[in-house]
Motif scaffolding. Structure first.
Motif, PDB file in Angstrom:
ATOM      1  N   LEU A  74      -8.855  -2.292  11.486  1.00 45.98           N
ATOM      2  CA  LEU A  74      -8.133  -0.975  11.036  1.00 45.98           C
ATOM      3  C   LEU A  74      -7.220  -1.293   9.826  1.00 45.98           C
ATOM      4  N   ALA A  75      -6.283  -2.291   9.770  1.00 44.87           N
ATOM      5  CA  ALA A  75      -5.574  -2.701   8.745  1.00 44.87           C
ATOM      6  C   ALA A  75      -6.181  -2.887   7.366  1.00 44.87           C
ATOM      7  N   ALA A 111      -6.246   3.231   1.181  1.00 47.57           N
ATOM      8  CA  ALA A 111      -4.844   3.576   0.678  1.00 47.57           C
ATOM      9  C   ALA A 111      -4.922   3.233  -0.986  1.00 47.57           C
ATOM     10  N   VAL A 112      -5.178   2.076  -1.258  1.00 48.89           N
ATOM     11  CA  VAL A 112      -5.319   1.534  -2.537  1.00 48.89           C
ATOM     12  C   VAL A 112      -6.435   2.180  -3.472  1.00 48.89           C
ATOM     13  N   ALA A 113      -7.609   2.866  -2.817  1.00 48.01           N
ATOM     14  CA  ALA A 113      -8.712   3.343  -3.457  1.00 48.01           C
ATOM     15  C   ALA A 113      -8.173   4.718  -3.883  1.00 48.01           C
ATOM     16  N   GLY A 114      -7.477   5.349  -2.754  1.00 52.80           N
ATOM     17  CA  GLY A 114      -6.849   6.654  -3.358  1.00 52.80           C
ATOM     18  C   GLY A 114      -5.930   6.535  -4.263  1.00 52.80           C
ATOM     19  N   LEU A 153      -2.720   2.261   8.254  1.00 51.31           N
ATOM     20  CA  LEU A 153      -2.065   1.085   8.346  1.00 51.31           C
ATOM     21  C   LEU A 153      -0.683   1.199   9.346  1.00 51.31           C
ATOM     22  N   GLY A 154      -0.219   2.307   9.253  1.00 50.80           N
ATOM     23  CA  GLY A 154       1.071   2.461  10.284  1.00 50.80           C
ATOM     24  C   GLY A 154       0.583   2.363  11.592  1.00 50.80           C
ATOM     25  N   VAL A 155      -0.745   2.538  12.192  1.00 49.64           N
ATOM     26  CA  VAL A 155      -1.089   2.182  13.448  1.00 49.64           C
ATOM     27  C   VAL A 155      -1.433   0.752  13.759  1.00 49.64           C
ATOM     28  N   ALA A 156      -1.888   0.120  12.676  1.00 51.12           N
ATOM     29  CA  ALA A 156      -2.651  -1.092  12.817  1.00 51.12           C
ATOM     30  C   ALA A 156      -1.657  -2.308  12.382  1.00 51.12           C
ATOM     31  N   SER A 157      -0.390  -1.845  11.649  1.00 49.53           N
ATOM     32  CA  SER A 157       0.399  -2.854  11.384  1.00 49.53           C
ATOM     33  C   SER A 157       1.292  -3.703  12.435  1.00 49.53           C
ATOM     34  N   ALA A 180       0.747  -1.136  -0.175  1.00 46.76           N
ATOM     35  CA  ALA A 180       0.097   0.050   0.071  1.00 46.76           C
ATOM     36  C   ALA A 180       0.957   1.306  -0.128  1.00 46.76           C
ATOM     37  N   ALA A 181       1.866   1.204   0.816  1.00 44.25           N
ATOM     38  CA  ALA A 181       2.784   2.400   0.796  1.00 44.25           C
ATOM     39  C   ALA A 181       3.463   2.582  -0.551  1.00 44.25           C
TER      40      ALA A 181
END
Length: 283
Positions: free
Chosen positions: A247-248, A255-258, A112-116, A73-74
């Motif tokens: 949340l992940a 993120a992918v939709a954006g 993602l940063g919070v949930a990974s 995603a990143a």
């Protein structure tokens, strides 16, 4: 995660720098070789190549530290970086919806940063490395047949092939457990990585030359994020922080939709002297 975001910044910025250099180099005569030589004499093109190299190293570090779904995603968010840098350097006017897509990408990455969690420690089934090699060969054959594909399906198929090739690289990095030369030469994942990366660039180049940039890039984003993410979760043990799986998933989808909303920046838009939007698609 910082390394994954750093790789996205490197790749996204390199796209614009190389586009500027290639357009400047295209004013002379000669064929493709002459164009490349002129581009290599420009500092922007060389800087772009250096950023690509740095981005790949950061990508490798990230893949060895965090789950594949977060890295994928990143990396897709590099389209947001390209859009923002193009707005500054190429004077491309982003629409309100595209600025919104940039914000959506950032929000998804924050989730993602919070949930990974940390990367999984499983090796997956023994056949996985051979499956990767088979997929890489398939992507190569698809790229070689690009000019003979039906025109309607050419861009999406080649774009998806490019995404699968880049996805092979992501998974292969996780499967390589030793850098000793004797181990590298006998590990199928090493050959899958090299072949998958080269085949992905072949498919992407063919897709951008022969079809819609937006369609090809959208298919590529899906191919390089969804498949590798599933492999990481199902076979390699990638997990989220306790209780944050929802949340992940939400962050990944957002993120992918954006990124899909910014798919036209798969090839940096042309510079405009009037500041008007320059959404061009290769036909």
């Amino acid at each position: 995660m910082v390394c994954a975001l750093g790789a996205a910044v490197c790749f996204g910025t390199a796209t614009v720098l190389q586009a500027v250099a290639a357009r400047s180099a295209g004013t002379g005569g000669g064929g493709e070789a002459a164009l490349l030589l002129r581009a290599l004499r420009q500092w922007r093109y060389l800087a772009g190549l250096a950023l690509d190299g740095l981005g790949f190293l950061l990508q490798v570090v990230a893949l060895r530290s965090v789950p594949i779904y977060a890295v994928g995603a990143a990396l897709a968010s590099s389209l947001a970086v390209t859009a923002v840098v193009a707005a500054r350097l190429l004077r491309v006017r982003l629409s309100g919806a595209e600025w919104g897509a940039v914000a959506v990408v950032c929000a998804g990455l924050a989730m993602l940063g919070v949930a990974s969690g940390t990367e999984g420690d499983l090796e997956g089934p023994a056949a996985l490395k051979w499956v990767l090699l088979g997929v890489a060969v398939g992507v190569l054959l698809l790229g070689l047949a690009g000019g003979r594909l039906p025109e309607r399906w050419r861009a999406p198929l080649l774009g998806l092939g490019a995404g699968l090739g880049f996805g092979v690289v992501e998974v292969a990095v996780r499967l390589i457990d030793s850098l000793a030369p004797s181990a590298l030469f006998t590990h199928p994942a090493v050959y899958a990585l090299l072949l998958g990366g080269g085949a992905a660039f072949l498919c992407l180049t063919s897709a951008l030359q022969r079809g819609s940039v937006t369609t090809a890039t959208a298919a590529m984003v899906i191919g390089e994020t969804v498949g590798p993410a599933l492999v990481g979760v199902v076979w390699l043990g990638d997990r989220t922080r306790e209780g944050l799986g929802w949340l992940a998933v939400l962050g990944f989808v957002v993120a992918v939709a954006g990124a899909l909303g910014l798919a036209r920046f798969g090839e940096a838009p042309a510079e405009t002297g009037t500041g008007t939007e320059a959404g061009t698609e290769a036909r």
